[in-house]
Design an enzyme around this catalytic site. Sequence first.
Site, short mmCIF file in Angstrom:
data_model
loop_
_atom_site.label_atom_id
_atom_site.label_comp_id
_atom_site.label_asym_id
_atom_site.label_seq_id
_atom_site.Cartn_x
_atom_site.Cartn_y
_atom_site.Cartn_z
CG HIS A 62 7.02 -8.04 -5.61
ND1 HIS A 62 8.17 -7.84 -6.35
CD2 HIS A 62 6.81 -6.88 -4.93
CE1 HIS A 62 8.64 -6.62 -6.11
NE2 HIS A 62 7.83 -6.02 -5.25
CG PHE A 63 0.71 -11.50 -8.10
CD1 PHE A 63 0.71 -10.90 -6.84
CD2 PHE A 63 -0.41 -11.32 -8.91
CE1 PHE A 63 -0.38 -10.14 -6.40
CE2 PHE A 63 -1.51 -10.57 -8.47
CZ PHE A 63 -1.50 -9.97 -7.22
NE ARG A 64 7.45 -13.14 -3.76
CZ ARG A 64 8.19 -12.06 -3.56
NH1 ARG A 64 8.90 -11.51 -4.54
NH2 ARG A 64 8.25 -11.52 -2.37
CG HIS A 178 13.45 -0.45 -4.59
ND1 HIS A 178 12.77 -1.48 -3.96
CD2 HIS A 178 14.34 0.01 -3.67
CE1 HIS A 178 13.24 -1.62 -2.74
NE2 HIS A 178 14.20 -0.74 -2.53
CG HIS A 236 8.58 1.12 -2.40
ND1 HIS A 236 9.76 1.77 -2.58
CD2 HIS A 236 8.70 -0.08 -3.03
CE1 HIS A 236 10.56 1.00 -3.27
NE2 HIS A 236 9.95 -0.11 -3.56
CG ASP A 314 6.49 -3.43 -2.37
OD1 ASP A 314 6.63 -4.33 -3.22
OD2 ASP A 314 7.45 -2.94 -1.74
CG HIS A 318 9.15 -13.23 1.36
ND1 HIS A 318 9.96 -13.66 0.32
CD2 HIS A 318 9.16 -11.87 1.29
CE1 HIS A 318 10.44 -12.60 -0.33
NE2 HIS A 318 9.96 -11.51 0.23
O1 DOR Z 1 10.27 -5.69 0.69
C1 DOR Z 1 10.40 -5.89 -0.51
N1 DOR Z 1 10.10 -7.07 -1.05
N2 DOR Z 1 10.86 -4.90 -1.29
C2 DOR Z 1 11.20 -5.13 -2.58
O2 DOR Z 1 11.69 -4.24 -3.21
C3 DOR Z 1 11.05 -6.46 -3.17
C4 DOR Z 1 10.04 -7.23 -2.46
C5 DOR Z 1 10.10 -8.70 -2.81
O3 DOR Z 1 10.08 -9.01 -4.01
O4 DOR Z 1 10.15 -9.53 -1.93
#
Ligand code: DOR
Length: 448
Positions: A62-64, A178, A236, A314, A318
């Site tokens: 997840h590179f946001r 997921h 996962h 994964d 944050h």
């Molecule tokens: O822990 C997680 N974070 N699981 C996910 O399915 C999404 C990911 C996120 O995008 O933060």
Amino acid sequence: MSSTLIVNARLVNEGREFDADLRIEDGLIAKIGTGLGARSGERVVDAAGRRLLPGMIDDQVHFREPGMEHKADIATESAAAVAGGLTSFMDMPNTSPPTLGPDALEDKYARAQGRAWGNFGFYLGASNDNLEAIRRLDPLSAPGVKVFMGASTGNMLVDDPEVLDNIFRDVPTPIITHCEDTPMIDAELARYRAKYGDDIPAACHPDIRSREACMKSTQLALSLARRHGTRLHVLHISTADELALFEAGPLIRADGTRKQITAETCIHFLRFDRADYASLGHLIKCNPAIKDASDREALIRAVADDVIDVLATDHAPHLLEEKARAYTGAPSGLPLVQYALVAALELVYEGRLTTSQVVQKFAHAPAQLFDVAGRGYLREGYAADLVLIDDTPFTVRREDVLSKCGWSPFEGRTFHSRIAATWVNGVLAWDGEQLVGSPNGQRLMFDR
Ligand code: DOR
């Protein structure tokens, strides 16, 4: 482009470990052999017996970008990935806006061009109302379609049974899921909220996002895939319980056919367990949740026994200030790309896996599963995506973290191997100390 000769390397590839030299020419692996003499003007790297692996392909990051660049972006996270020996990545659709159609998908590819340090692929996401976009997806434009069968960051839950059935029937690529049952999770969350308010202890996370919720949703995904013959990859896996649902054996079977349904686990499920919530709290809060030591043990065994086909990260960064909120407001996910390979190699150091198994699960398998063209192996004619491993211990320090969020769940841990060098498309991108050159990632192509 000038050529590079890596001499005296210990190559690990396709189940074999052997001493050889490797020549890089025009971005490709031109020659693998012994006693390759250096040509005039050729750059020579003495590997001094160290392990040389194909670059890892991380099929779950997840590179946001777009929309959450305050946490991460394609440039920063791909830099961290390359520093960690991950030379290709496949990015998830829970961005803002979410990747639900061809325009959003192509926007991501355009953003990555010239900024991604590694090679890049982007998934199309599913929602309760983009079935037509899924049906029309060009299978050469994305590794697959991501279906959130459990709600997580980004609110992309697909819970309409008819829509799910149609997606599994009509999808033109592999589906990746997921799997967590949201109604079960919501019911548990309500119970814990009644007891604690918003300040639920972090260690309750695996009870709220329970093993039963994982099991129920994974069973549903498997039954849909069996009904429709869908190629399904369940992301996962976090519990021992779910392992019994999957076929043991190599991803490519002895008769040359490929498993229709495959399973993945992630590095944090192999390196952390319930006991770690006491020291790390929300830093290891993620979905699905990190569960018990017995799950961790079973998952490591399942990687070794070929029940788990793929290892990924994964990677879900944050900010620390977001993680510092009370339980109900603290987002799930942890940054992993930079130290995932060395964490996996720690299992080799501990005698639990072989380097060949790590290479199979983290490089060959994603290439096999998603039909990645010309990458994922040390083969002549393939892209020179390479990683050199140096067996010198180091301790993870916050100041060395390249991810934009600026922290790692591994801070203070000592690993026995480090990434001595990473080449992407034949060009040195990480020299063991720092990034060198400029982003050289290419769009992933699919042979399908
Ligand atoms: O822990 C997680 N974070 N699981 C996910 O399915 C999404 C990911 C996120 O995008 O933060």
